[in-house]
Motif scaffolding. Structure first.
Motif, mmCIF file in Angstrom:
data_model
loop_
_atom_site.group_PDB
_atom_site.id
_atom_site.type_symbol
_atom_site.label_atom_id
_atom_site.label_comp_id
_atom_site.label_asym_id
_atom_site.label_seq_id
_atom_site.Cartn_x
_atom_site.Cartn_y
_atom_site.Cartn_z
ATOM 1 N N GLN A 137 -21.155 9.838 -14.107
ATOM 2 C CA GLN A 137 -19.878 9.876 -13.390
ATOM 3 C C GLN A 137 -19.954 10.779 -12.152
ATOM 4 O O GLN A 137 -18.997 11.489 -11.827
ATOM 5 C CB GLN A 137 -18.742 10.345 -14.308
ATOM 6 C CG GLN A 137 -18.288 9.309 -15.312
ATOM 7 C CD GLN A 137 -19.054 9.381 -16.611
ATOM 8 O OE1 GLN A 137 -19.484 10.455 -17.026
ATOM 9 N NE2 GLN A 137 -19.210 8.254 -17.278
ATOM 10 N N ASP A 138 -21.104 10.778 -11.490
ATOM 11 C CA ASP A 138 -21.321 11.641 -10.326
ATOM 12 C C ASP A 138 -21.314 10.804 -9.049
ATOM 13 O O ASP A 138 -21.516 9.590 -9.089
ATOM 14 C CB ASP A 138 -22.647 12.394 -10.441
ATOM 15 C CG ASP A 138 -23.829 11.442 -10.452
ATOM 16 O OD1 ASP A 138 -23.898 10.603 -11.362
ATOM 17 O OD2 ASP A 138 -24.664 11.512 -9.537
ATOM 18 N N ARG A 139 -21.115 11.460 -7.923
ATOM 19 C CA ARG A 139 -20.980 10.721 -6.662
ATOM 20 C C ARG A 139 -22.295 10.168 -6.152
ATOM 21 O O ARG A 139 -22.307 9.303 -5.281
ATOM 22 C CB ARG A 139 -20.328 11.606 -5.599
ATOM 23 C CG ARG A 139 -21.123 12.810 -5.172
ATOM 24 C CD ARG A 139 -20.259 13.751 -4.361
ATOM 25 N NE ARG A 139 -20.990 14.882 -3.805
ATOM 26 C CZ ARG A 139 -21.415 14.954 -2.559
ATOM 27 N NH1 ARG A 139 -21.191 13.967 -1.729
ATOM 28 N NH2 ARG A 139 -22.060 16.006 -2.121
ATOM 29 N N GLN B 169 -18.618 6.846 -11.353
ATOM 30 C CA GLN B 169 -17.381 7.541 -11.056
ATOM 31 C C GLN B 169 -16.245 6.540 -10.859
ATOM 32 O O GLN B 169 -16.480 5.342 -10.674
ATOM 33 C CB GLN B 169 -17.546 8.401 -9.803
ATOM 34 C CG GLN B 169 -17.909 7.602 -8.551
ATOM 35 C CD GLN B 169 -18.134 8.482 -7.342
ATOM 36 O OE1 GLN B 169 -17.970 9.678 -7.405
ATOM 37 N NE2 GLN B 169 -18.512 7.859 -6.232
#
Length: 277
Positions: free
Chosen positions: A145-147, A229
């Motif tokens: 869930q990271d950019r 994300q």
């Protein structure tokens, strides 16, 4: 005129089914992206809305990053693994088995496994916390869930390296050792023979395999929806969100996004094959 004994004649039934299912799906999706079948006639409004929306372009950029990074890493690691596994060494059979065993694991199951392992509340984070390396879940780097979509890319690389490696191993088996042996007989070192002779011969197969990996990682939605994300989502996730929206007015926009995914995939794959030639 294709005769009965021609190879295309035996492939015709399967190709016909693929053409009907794939071509029919594209035709229906394209028609739906213009609002066909909704009683209001054809309209460019869904395309105008999609192409003028900043969220769509951000999602497109994220999906391109995921697909390109996953493909580049999987191709490099798959090539290296294939070059190692073609050598004879003790335990080669077991190594090949372990190398390809994760091909049988569904993508959704693999994504859940990465979520369990690498999330900030996952197994590795808990081990680090127990060892006193971090103070809490927030101290563990965001790998899901990271950019930068690290978790998604890690999953695709883990899943697709064996696919590429097995294709290259089969290609090397069909080539045999003769091309490299001929180069060495003319004074080339083993490394030079591999770099100047073997790798160019493998490049068409590597590009074809990479094109398949790119198309899949660019257009699949189940892994990004689990590991990605929420803002911006990957482009296939955005299409899925619009398609499942209770407001049916969003359905043509979902179709337009899906057609945009198909168009970008086709153009980049075509460019890759043209560049190879």
């Amino acid at each position: 005129m294709i005769g009965r004994g021609h190879p295309w004649a035996s492939l015709a039934p399967a190709l016909g089914v693929i053409a009907v299912l794939f071509g029919g799906g594209l035709a229906l999706g394209l028609a739906g992206s213009f609002g066909a079948g909704r009683g209001g006639g054809w309209s460019f409004d869904p395309w105008i809305a999609v192409l003028s929306e900043g969220r769509v372009w951000r999602s497109l950029g994220l999906s391109l990053w995921i697909a390109l990074a996953s493909t580049a890493l999987a191709c490099g690691l798959g090539l290296g693994a294939a070059l190692l596994l073609r050598r004879s060494f003790p335990g080669q059979g077991l190594a090949r088995l372990l190398f390809q065993i994760n091909l049988t694991i569904p993508h959704a199951v693999g994504a859940l496994g990465i979520l369990w392992l690498l999330s900030q509340s996952g197994f590795v984070a808990r081990l680090a916390g127990g060892a006193g390396l971090i103070d809490g879940p927030a101290g563990f780097p965001a790998l899901t869930q990271d950019r930068f979509a690290i978790g998604i890319i890690a999953h695709y690389v883990w899943k697709e390296v064996p696919f590429i490696g097995l294709i290259l191993l089969a290609n090397m088996q069909s080539l045999g050792d003769d091309p490299e042996a001929a180069a060495r007989s003319h004074g080339a070192t083993p490394f030079a023979a591999m770099r100047l002779v073997l790798l160019p011969l493998l490049m068409p197969a590597l590009i074809r395999a990479g094109a398949i990996v790119f198309a899949f990682s660019f257009g699949a939605w189940e892994v990004p929806v689990l590991l990605g994300q929420s803002a911006p989502p990957a482009l296939p996730v955005l299409a899925w969100q619009r398609f499942t929206d209770p407001d049916l007015a969003a359905r043509p926009e979902a179709m337009a996004i899906a057609m945009l995914i198909a168009l970008v995939s086709a153009l980049l794959i075509r460019a890759a094959f043209v560049g190879r030639r």
